[in-house]
Design an enzyme around this catalytic site. Structure first.
Site, mmCIF file in Angstrom:
data_model
loop_
_atom_site.group_PDB
_atom_site.id
_atom_site.type_symbol
_atom_site.label_atom_id
_atom_site.label_comp_id
_atom_site.label_asym_id
_atom_site.label_seq_id
_atom_site.Cartn_x
_atom_site.Cartn_y
_atom_site.Cartn_z
ATOM 1 N N GLY A 25 0.813 -1.204 0.000
ATOM 2 C CA GLY A 25 0.000 0.000 0.000
ATOM 3 C C GLY A 25 0.846 1.252 0.000
ATOM 4 N N ASP B 190 2.999 -2.310 8.525
ATOM 5 C CA ASP B 190 1.947 -2.293 7.506
ATOM 6 C C ASP B 190 0.903 -1.255 7.881
ATOM 7 O OD1 ASP B 190 0.717 -2.995 5.161
ATOM 8 O OD2 ASP B 190 0.113 -5.000 5.808
ATOM 9 N N GLY B 191 0.104 -0.873 6.914
ATOM 10 C CA GLY B 191 -0.970 0.078 7.142
ATOM 11 C C GLY B 191 -2.294 -0.620 7.371
ATOM 12 N N ASP C 243 -6.832 -0.024 6.348
ATOM 13 C CA ASP C 243 -7.866 0.781 5.699
ATOM 14 C C ASP C 243 -8.798 1.417 6.732
ATOM 15 O OD1 ASP C 243 -7.052 0.084 3.004
ATOM 16 O OD2 ASP C 243 -7.840 -1.909 3.440
ATOM 17 N N GLY D 75 -6.460 -4.872 3.304
ATOM 18 C CA GLY D 75 -6.686 -5.615 2.068
ATOM 19 C C GLY D 75 -7.222 -4.807 0.919
ATOM 20 N N GLY E 75 -5.608 -3.130 -1.045
ATOM 21 C CA GLY E 75 -4.697 -3.372 -2.163
ATOM 22 C C GLY E 75 -4.614 -4.822 -2.586
ATOM 23 N N GLU F 250 0.180 -10.401 3.778
ATOM 24 C CA GLU F 250 0.415 -9.520 4.921
ATOM 25 C C GLU F 250 0.202 -10.268 6.230
ATOM 26 O OE1 GLU F 250 -0.902 -5.380 2.651
ATOM 27 O OE2 GLU F 250 -2.313 -6.400 3.973
#
Length: 214
Positions: A31, A82-83, A85, A96, A98, A104
């Site tokens: 992402g 990690d990011g 949403d 998810g 992306g 991940e």
């Protein structure tokens, strides 16, 4: 009230990069925020080694001059970054957007510590997005019978050949929904990440970064 989301990605990415020590083995998700993290690590001249959840992240990391680890032989990672949403106050998160949520989750589960990096715009009172899914291509029609309302994405297969979809659902009990999806044949993985995983957050509020830990 949040600031500019693009600016906050850069701010939180720099804060995350500063937490990576030379010699670490680090898992990077995917992402746009993770891409900013890879760029910040390159600017710092990081001498850690990195595994990447998606080909897009690997490309950014390579361009940034980072050293890539062999994900096929690495058993554990010191840190995963990690990011997300959406992140709710109880730390349930949706990932998810992306389409890399399966990889991940594998990397996060193999890490001693997971750092979730987001801008303030990703914090929500309750989860409300459709839940990303990766589905087996085999017998796809049979799998879809168990997922009423699911919408297949107009997207290429994942790096592992899976089919991407999104499931609008009642998220008042994300644990129950996650358990149902885990038990549905043909569902490779879903984008619901539990508080047991999302225990540490870096949140950018404008130029300020808040570090939240259980």
């Amino acid at each position: 009230m949040t600031g500019d989301p693009e600016h906050e990605k850069v701010v939180v990415a720099r804060a995350a990069a500063a937490m990576v020590a030379d010699g670490m083995t680090v898992a990077l998700g995917s992402g746009s925020t993770v891409a900013r993290v890879a760029e910040a690590l390159g600017e710092r001249g990081s001498r850690a080694r990195f595994a990447c959840a998606s080909p897009a992240t690997a490309a950014v990391a390579t361009t940034a001059g980072l050293s890539l680890a062999d994900d096929a032989t690495t058993e554990r990672y010191d840190l995963a970054i990690d990011g997300a949403d959406e992140v709710a106050p109880d730390r349930w998160a949706i990932k998810g957007g992306g389409g890399a949520h399966t990889r991940e989750r594998v990397l996060i589960a193999a890490a001693d510590r997971f750092l979730c990096v987001v801008g303030a715009d990703k914090l929500v009172e309750r989860l409300g997005r459709a839940v990303p899914l990766e589905l087996h291509a085999f017998a796809l029609a049979a799998t879809l019978r168990h997922l009423p309302g699911v919408v297949l994405r107009e997207a290429p297969p994942t790096a592992d050949g899976g089919v991407l979809a999104d499931l609008p659902a009642d998220l008042s009990d994300p644990a129950a929904l996650a358990a149902r999806l885990d038990a549905t044949p043909g569902v490779v993985d879903h984008g619901l990440f539990s508080p047991a995983l999302v225990r540490e957050l870096l949140v950018a509020h404008g130029d300020r970064v808040e570090h939240l830990r259980d």
